[in-house]
Design an enzyme around this catalytic site. Structure first.
Site, mmCIF file in Angstrom:
data_model
loop_
_atom_site.group_PDB
_atom_site.id
_atom_site.type_symbol
_atom_site.label_atom_id
_atom_site.label_comp_id
_atom_site.label_asym_id
_atom_site.label_seq_id
_atom_site.Cartn_x
_atom_site.Cartn_y
_atom_site.Cartn_z
ATOM 1 N N GLY A 46 -21.676 13.811 -5.588
ATOM 2 C CA GLY A 46 -22.221 15.174 -5.624
ATOM 3 C C GLY A 46 -23.396 15.330 -4.672
ATOM 4 O O GLY A 46 -23.473 16.315 -3.920
ATOM 5 N N LEU A 47 -24.304 14.345 -4.673
ATOM 6 C CA LEU A 47 -25.505 14.488 -3.848
ATOM 7 C C LEU A 47 -25.212 14.266 -2.364
ATOM 8 O O LEU A 47 -25.798 14.921 -1.500
ATOM 9 C CB LEU A 47 -26.599 13.516 -4.339
ATOM 10 C CG LEU A 47 -27.075 13.777 -5.773
ATOM 11 C CD1 LEU A 47 -28.194 12.810 -6.154
ATOM 12 C CD2 LEU A 47 -27.557 15.221 -5.953
ATOM 13 N N SER A 71 -9.416 3.481 -7.650
ATOM 14 C CA SER A 71 -9.718 4.565 -8.594
ATOM 15 C C SER A 71 -9.400 5.917 -7.977
ATOM 16 O O SER A 71 -9.121 6.010 -6.790
ATOM 17 C CB SER A 71 -11.202 4.508 -8.963
ATOM 18 O OG SER A 71 -11.984 4.696 -7.793
ATOM 19 N N HIS A 110 -43.377 -6.114 13.655
ATOM 20 C CA HIS A 110 -44.240 -4.934 13.651
ATOM 21 C C HIS A 110 -44.008 -4.131 14.913
ATOM 22 O O HIS A 110 -43.981 -4.713 15.989
ATOM 23 C CB HIS A 110 -45.701 -5.356 13.561
ATOM 24 C CG HIS A 110 -46.645 -4.188 13.624
ATOM 25 N ND1 HIS A 110 -46.825 -3.328 12.571
ATOM 26 C CD2 HIS A 110 -47.416 -3.710 14.646
ATOM 27 C CE1 HIS A 110 -47.684 -2.384 12.921
ATOM 28 N NE2 HIS A 110 -48.062 -2.593 14.176
ATOM 29 N N GLU A 166 0.851 -1.199 0.000
ATOM 30 C CA GLU A 166 0.000 0.000 0.000
ATOM 31 C C GLU A 166 0.881 1.242 0.000
ATOM 32 O O GLU A 166 1.783 1.373 0.817
ATOM 33 C CB GLU A 166 -0.924 -0.038 1.227
ATOM 34 C CG GLU A 166 -1.709 1.230 1.481
ATOM 35 C CD GLU A 166 -2.581 1.672 0.301
ATOM 36 O OE1 GLU A 166 -3.401 0.880 -0.180
ATOM 37 O OE2 GLU A 166 -2.411 2.832 -0.144
ATOM 38 N N GLY A 193 3.959 0.028 -5.261
ATOM 39 C CA GLY A 193 4.205 -1.283 -5.871
ATOM 40 C C GLY A 193 4.272 -1.167 -7.380
ATOM 41 O O GLY A 193 3.436 -0.521 -8.009
ATOM 42 N N GLU A 222 -25.929 19.350 -13.478
ATOM 43 C CA GLU A 222 -25.860 17.994 -14.048
ATOM 44 C C GLU A 222 -26.098 18.055 -15.559
ATOM 45 O O GLU A 222 -27.092 18.599 -16.011
ATOM 46 C CB GLU A 222 -26.915 17.097 -13.355
ATOM 47 C CG GLU A 222 -27.149 15.735 -13.999
ATOM 48 C CD GLU A 222 -25.883 14.909 -14.172
ATOM 49 O OE1 GLU A 222 -25.164 14.694 -13.192
ATOM 50 O OE2 GLU A 222 -25.600 14.478 -15.327
ATOM 51 N N HIS A 263 -18.357 -2.779 -1.797
ATOM 52 C CA HIS A 263 -18.849 -4.144 -1.561
ATOM 53 C C HIS A 263 -18.682 -5.034 -2.786
ATOM 54 O O HIS A 263 -18.540 -6.243 -2.663
ATOM 55 C CB HIS A 263 -20.297 -4.143 -1.065
ATOM 56 C CG HIS A 263 -21.220 -3.228 -1.813
ATOM 57 N ND1 HIS A 263 -21.364 -1.899 -1.498
ATOM 58 C CD2 HIS A 263 -22.032 -3.443 -2.861
ATOM 59 C CE1 HIS A 263 -22.250 -1.351 -2.310
ATOM 60 N NE2 HIS A 263 -22.657 -2.271 -3.162
ATOM 61 N N LEU A 279 -4.015 1.871 5.990
ATOM 62 C CA LEU A 279 -4.684 0.886 5.134
ATOM 63 C C LEU A 279 -6.167 1.261 4.991
ATOM 64 O O LEU A 279 -6.664 2.124 5.699
ATOM 65 C CB LEU A 279 -4.529 -0.505 5.750
ATOM 66 C CG LEU A 279 -3.084 -0.962 6.011
ATOM 67 C CD1 LEU A 279 -3.050 -2.356 6.607
ATOM 68 C CD2 LEU A 279 -2.271 -0.917 4.713
HETATM 69 P P1 NAI Z 1 -20.971 9.487 -11.222
HETATM 70 O O1 NAI Z 1 -20.394 8.905 -12.446
HETATM 71 O O2 NAI Z 1 -21.882 8.687 -10.380
HETATM 72 O O3 NAI Z 1 -21.739 10.853 -11.572
HETATM 73 C C1 NAI Z 1 -21.106 11.900 -12.271
HETATM 74 C C2 NAI Z 1 -22.151 12.805 -12.918
HETATM 75 O O4 NAI Z 1 -21.474 13.926 -13.463
HETATM 76 C C3 NAI Z 1 -22.893 12.145 -14.068
HETATM 77 O O5 NAI Z 1 -24.278 12.207 -13.802
HETATM 78 C C4 NAI Z 1 -22.510 13.001 -15.287
HETATM 79 O O6 NAI Z 1 -23.560 13.171 -16.211
HETATM 80 C C5 NAI Z 1 -22.128 14.338 -14.641
HETATM 81 N N1 NAI Z 1 -21.179 15.144 -15.445
HETATM 82 C C6 NAI Z 1 -20.043 14.728 -16.047
HETATM 83 N N2 NAI Z 1 -19.412 15.773 -16.666
HETATM 84 C C7 NAI Z 1 -20.183 16.875 -16.437
HETATM 85 C C8 NAI Z 1 -20.073 18.259 -16.792
HETATM 86 N N3 NAI Z 1 -19.028 18.731 -17.499
HETATM 87 N N4 NAI Z 1 -21.051 19.115 -16.401
HETATM 88 C C9 NAI Z 1 -22.101 18.673 -15.653
HETATM 89 N N5 NAI Z 1 -22.256 17.384 -15.287
HETATM 90 C C10 NAI Z 1 -21.311 16.483 -15.661
HETATM 91 O O7 NAI Z 1 -19.689 9.999 -10.393
HETATM 92 P P2 NAI Z 1 -19.412 10.344 -8.885
HETATM 93 O O8 NAI Z 1 -20.606 10.836 -8.168
HETATM 94 O O9 NAI Z 1 -18.215 11.220 -8.962
HETATM 95 O O10 NAI Z 1 -19.023 8.941 -8.245
HETATM 96 C C11 NAI Z 1 -17.891 8.213 -8.735
HETATM 97 C C12 NAI Z 1 -18.016 6.749 -8.394
HETATM 98 O O11 NAI Z 1 -17.955 6.548 -6.978
HETATM 99 C C13 NAI Z 1 -19.309 6.155 -8.876
HETATM 100 O O12 NAI Z 1 -19.038 4.920 -9.495
HETATM 101 C C14 NAI Z 1 -20.093 5.957 -7.616
HETATM 102 O O13 NAI Z 1 -20.974 4.857 -7.708
HETATM 103 C C15 NAI Z 1 -19.029 5.731 -6.557
HETATM 104 N N6 NAI Z 1 -19.510 6.184 -5.266
HETATM 105 C C16 NAI Z 1 -20.469 5.487 -4.630
HETATM 106 C C17 NAI Z 1 -20.990 5.910 -3.434
HETATM 107 C C18 NAI Z 1 -22.050 5.115 -2.790
HETATM 108 O O14 NAI Z 1 -22.200 3.951 -3.100
HETATM 109 N N7 NAI Z 1 -22.840 5.688 -1.898
HETATM 110 C C19 NAI Z 1 -20.541 7.130 -2.790
HETATM 111 C C20 NAI Z 1 -19.538 7.804 -3.555
HETATM 112 C C21 NAI Z 1 -19.049 7.335 -4.735
#
Ligand code: NAI
Length: 464
Positions: free
Chosen positions: A186-187, A146, A443, A34, A116, A204, A320, A39
């Site tokens: 983002g959300l 990533s 319940h 790592e 590594g 978006e 997961h 870790l």
């Molecule tokens: P995402 O790929 O889920 O969403 C990125 C969004 O950015 C897309 O809707 C896309 O249309 C928009 N976008 C791209 N370029 C743009 C631009 N120039 N202007 C406006 N909108 C644009 O990516 P995110 O949220 O960064 O997540 C990355 C990864 O991490 C995903 O695979 C996600 O599933 C994972 N993740 C999962 C979580 C969870 O399971 N709760 C929490 C955080 C990340």
């Protein structure tokens, strides 16, 4: 003499460390490499765990500010101690990353700290501060994860133009946080800072939030987030940016608003597989056209003895999913058979209410021409949800028209992340909606919404 191992795993995130533990349990002499000093990878250090700590803390803050009174609690003088909140988050990260280090020791996995590089199909070179260790091994597992995507016109500066890592540690609440990308990051991060007092505008490019999510679920989430005060520019693509001394201005295309100004901008437009410095080109490991490591069903790359799992290979970038692959590849290396059922990978967004889903969306079923039945039930008709005071959202089951086998489940609602687990198990056992509808549910519990939605597939819901 070089260190000799059966397996060397590069990357100690959820995929890598889970794989290491399973390898050790199977009697393989295992090492984990790592580059970071702790870790746990992105998930534990700068991802799932710190974000959930802040989401929970900010939920409590928001509860006392806006909802406590409804419960007969007067808490008018609530104020934010941001540094205290951040300290709690850091303590949780410290305990959990320390827990992974303990697990490595307990399972007799040798930990090498450093970068590594695969110099041959059976050799990994680990470099740290000029010191080199050479590891000889029968098998290598790439689990390097990533990294946030940086767009050329939206370069991170760590202060005003930030990635999710910095969004977890802002030292003051922004006045106006611009969020590019309405995906999970983002959300979730937008929710944290909104609850702590920022104005938040999410921009978006696509025509809906959370791209691949079931459309009805996405619409419901948009509705509740807007109600909470989050602002959205949907169908607006960010094409340029200008960072000033105290502000950031974004240029947009596709929206009536052509520019927007804020004081901090979170860029959350996805993540890219992290393979920097691994030496994959030198040993000839094939990549896909999206630059992910190409593997077969046994997680093998085209180079004998070199495997890959997690965010660095195809599929959803979820902790997961990486963990299941980590266990499966360990089984493969030990000579057993292993299988990951990608159809039952749950997906969760930890907004409030949460969103959780598994299996096909309605859109996917229509596209595939699969005839289905649908059962839906609202949390507003559930006794426990009323008692908690959290009644937004619903559960929706999708089942095969002929066989009644569950094909998908989509939830917006309180603790949807935990409520969904039942649907995942049900699908793993190829259950029908009738199986869920006829199973006991305590319940009053939120899980009763699952039973009622399952019963609703055949119009048999009782509690409405
Ligand atoms: P995402 O790929 O889920 O969403 C990125 C969004 O950015 C897309 O809707 C896309 O249309 C928009 N976008 C791209 N370029 C743009 C631009 N120039 N202007 C406006 N909108 C644009 O990516 P995110 O949220 O960064 O997540 C990355 C990864 O991490 C995903 O695979 C996600 O599933 C994972 N993740 C999962 C979580 C969870 O399971 N709760 C929490 C955080 C990340």
């Amino acid at each position: 003499m070089a260190n000799q191992f059966d397996v060397v795993i590069i990357g100690a995130g959820p995929g890598g460390y889970t794989c290491a533990i399973r390898c050790a349990q199977l009697g393989l002499k295992t090492a984990i490499v790592e580059k970071d000093s702790t870790l746990g990878g992105t998930c534990l250090n700068v991802g799932c765990i710190p974000s959930k700590a802040l989401l929970d803390s900010s939920e409590h803050f928001s509860f006392f500010k806006h909802d406590a009174e409804k419960h007969g609690i007067e808490a008018k003088e609530v104020s934010l101690n941001l540094s205290g909140m951040l300290k709690r988050k850091e303590q949780i990260v410290k305990e959990l990353t320390g827990g992974v280090a303990f697990l490595m020791k307990k399972n007799k996995v040798t930990h090498f700290e450093g970068i590594g590089k695969i110099t041959a199909p059976n050799t990994v070179e680990v470099t740290q501060s000029g010191k080199k260790d050479i590891l000889e091994t029968k098998n290598i597992v790439i689990a390097t994860g990533s990294d946030a995507i940086e767009l050329p016109h939206l370069k991170f500066d760590g202060e005003k133009m930030i990635s999710s890592t910095e969004a977890l540690s802002l030292q003051k609440v922004p006045k106006h946080l611009l969020v590019i990308g309405a995906g999970a990051i983002g959300l979730e991060m937008g929710s944290v800072w909104l609850r702590l007092g920022a104005k938040v505008t999410v921009i978006e490019a696509a025509n809906k939030i959370c791209g691949p999510m079931d459309a009805q679920t996405s619409k419901e989430l948009l509705k509740v987030l807007k109600k909470q005060g989050m602002e959205f520019l949907i169908g607006a693509k960010v094409v340029g940016s200008k960072v000033g001394k105290n502000d950031v201005t974004l240029t947009l295309e596709g929206s009536d608003t052509s520019t927007i100004k804020g004081d901090v901008c979170l860029v959350a437009v996805g993540r890219r597989p992290y393979t920097d410095g691994l030496g994959l080109e030198d040993i000839g490991v094939d990549l896909t056209d999206r630059r992910r490591v190409k593997i077969n069903k046994k997680f093998e790359t085209n180079v004998n003895g070199v495997y890959a799992i997690g965010d660095v290979v195809d599929g959803p970038m979820l902790a997961h999913k990486a963990e299941e692959e980590g266990v499966a590849v360990a089984e493969v290396i030990a000579g057993h058979s292993a299988f990951v059922n990608y159809h039952t990978v749950p997906s969760v967004i930890y907004t409030w209410p949460e969103v959780a889903s598994v299996g096909y969306t309605e859109e996917q079923l229509k596209e595939k021409g699969i005839a289905y039945k649908k059962g839906q039930f609202p949390f507003s008709a559930n006794a426990r949800a009323k008692a908690i005071g959290e009644t937004s959202g619903f559960v929706k089951f999708l089942a095969d028209q002929k066989t009644d086998k569950i094909l998908g489940c989509h939830i917006v609602g309180p603790r949807a992340s935990d409520v969904l687990a039942e649907a995942v198990i049900a699908m793993e056992f190829s259950a029908s909606s009738e199986d869920v509808g006829k199973s006991f549910h305590g319940h009053p519990t939120l899980s009763e919404v699952m039973r009622e939605a399952a019963l609703a597939v055949d119009n048999l819901a009782r509690q409405m």
